[in-house]
Design an enzyme around this catalytic site. Structure first.
Site, PDB file in Angstrom:
ATOM      1  N   GLU A 172       0.830  -1.218   0.000  1.00  0.00           N
ATOM      2  CA  GLU A 172       0.000   0.000   0.000  1.00  0.00           C
ATOM      3  C   GLU A 172       0.859   1.261   0.000  1.00  0.00           C
ATOM      4  O   GLU A 172       0.508   2.263  -0.629  1.00  0.00           O
ATOM      5  CB  GLU A 172      -0.953  -0.032   1.201  1.00  0.00           C
ATOM      6  CG  GLU A 172      -2.026  -1.113   1.028  1.00  0.00           C
ATOM      7  CD  GLU A 172      -2.825  -1.368   2.293  1.00  0.00           C
ATOM      8  OE1 GLU A 172      -2.206  -1.718   3.320  1.00  0.00           O
ATOM      9  OE2 GLU A 172      -4.055  -1.224   2.264  1.00  0.00           O
TER      10      GLU A 172
ATOM     11  N   GLU B 171      -3.595  -9.620   3.729  1.00  0.00           N
ATOM     12  CA  GLU B 171      -4.395  -9.332   4.934  1.00  0.00           C
ATOM     13  C   GLU B 171      -5.457 -10.386   5.214  1.00  0.00           C
ATOM     14  O   GLU B 171      -5.772 -10.678   6.361  1.00  0.00           O
ATOM     15  CB  GLU B 171      -5.063  -7.960   4.798  1.00  0.00           C
ATOM     16  CG  GLU B 171      -4.123  -6.775   5.007  1.00  0.00           C
ATOM     17  CD  GLU B 171      -3.434  -6.318   3.740  1.00  0.00           C
ATOM     18  OE1 GLU B 171      -3.422  -7.070   2.734  1.00  0.00           O
ATOM     19  OE2 GLU B 171      -2.891  -5.200   3.746  1.00  0.00           O
TER      20      GLU B 171
END
Ligand code: CAA
Length: 262
Positions: A116, A136
């Site tokens: 990210e 995740e």
């Protein structure tokens, strides 16, 4: 022993800055102190009028950033987790919407929050040994630092969902195929290539760089008609700069332009 100020190292070379996330024992995972230092380092770069391009990389050979620090996140309550997500989203927005050009030099694992962070940069290049992903889901969570939004805008919803649903790590070569990184280079040459690219860009007039970044980043969120009008406005704004007059005059006079970054 890591102390405040050591977790993100910024070196300055004229118009270039090299930021190294320096927590190699934890594969440069971003804990609160590292995030604070990254935030301070980005703010300092944005406040420095001399810097035009910043490279972000990770220390050591294994990792760019292996994600948010899982040990820090595990005990969080919902509001604490939301707070971290909002704070880091703001930090990454400072990179995406800042006036500096950011190049992620992905030297190893770029996972979760590491991917990210790279997604918030303007350009991503990777070592051939790098691995990228949004794992995740394997922790029972979703990407919360902009990944669910930036990744589909970059690689399309189908590919982004595939990566996020499976949590799989992909090679740098595969990341290049799907447009997640723009170049793959041998690991030993990654920083040299990042600096070469940074130097080419830093030799360009700052206002034009800034306006290109604004046109792409803000225009992407508009419908095409508004985006064209926005582009035309920014194109017009270029003609308020000294560098537009100089760039065009230099061409007509068959000489190299002398940029003033104004
Ligand atoms: N958080 C905290 N510590 C981490 C970490 C992370 N994200 N990633 C690695 N580390 C630590 C490990 O705990 C280990 O520490 P110890 O030596 O003290 O045990 C050290 O870094 C080295 O890691 P490994 O021993 O696991 O190294 P490996 O080579 O066997 O595996 C890896 C490397 C595949 C990257 C593995 O470390 C891994 O899967 N890490 C987690 C990746 C991940 O899930 N990232 C997403 C985090 S969540 C997130 O980022 C959410 C968000 O949107 C912000």
């Amino acid at each position: 022993m890591e102390t405040a100020g050591d977790l993100v190292i910024t070196e300055k070379f004229d118009a270039l800055a090299l930021m190294t996330i320096n927590r190699p024992k934890a594969l440069n995972a971003l804990d609160q102190l590292t995030l604070q230092q990254l935030d301070a380092a980005v703010s300092a770069i944005e406040a420095d009028p001399q810097i035009k391009v910043a490279i972000i990389t990770g220390s050591g050979e294994k990792a760019f950033v292996a994600g948010g620090d899982i040990g820090v996140m595990q005990p969080l309550d919902p509001l604490g987790a939301r707070r971290i997500a909002v704070d880091v989203q703001q930090l990454l927005n400072k990179i995406e919407y800042g006036s500096t050009v950011y190049i992620a030099a992905i030297n190893g694992y770029a996972l979760g929050g590491g991917c990210e962070l790279a997604l918030a940069c303007d350009i991503r290049i990777a070592a051939d040994s790098a691995q990228l992903g949004q794992p995740e889901v394997n922790l029972g969570i979703i990407p919360g630092w902009g990944g669910t939004q930036r990744l589909p805008r970059l690689v399309g919803s189908s590919m982004a969902k595939q990566l996020m649903f499976t949590g799989e790590r992909i090679s740098a070569a595969r990341a290049a195929q799907i447009g997640l990184v723009s170049e793959v280079v041998p690991a030993t040459g990654l920083l040299a290539r990042a600096r070469e690219l940074a130097q080419i860009i830093a030799a360009k007039p700052k206002m034009a760089l800034q306006l290109i970044k604004e046109a792409v980043n803000n225009g992407r969120e508009m419908d095409m008609q508004r985006a064209f009008a926005y582009e035309a406005d920014l194109f017009g704004l270029c003609f308020a700069t000294a560098d537009q007059k100089e760039g065009m005059l230099a061409f007509l006079e068959k000489r190299q332009p002398q940029w003033r970054d104004q």
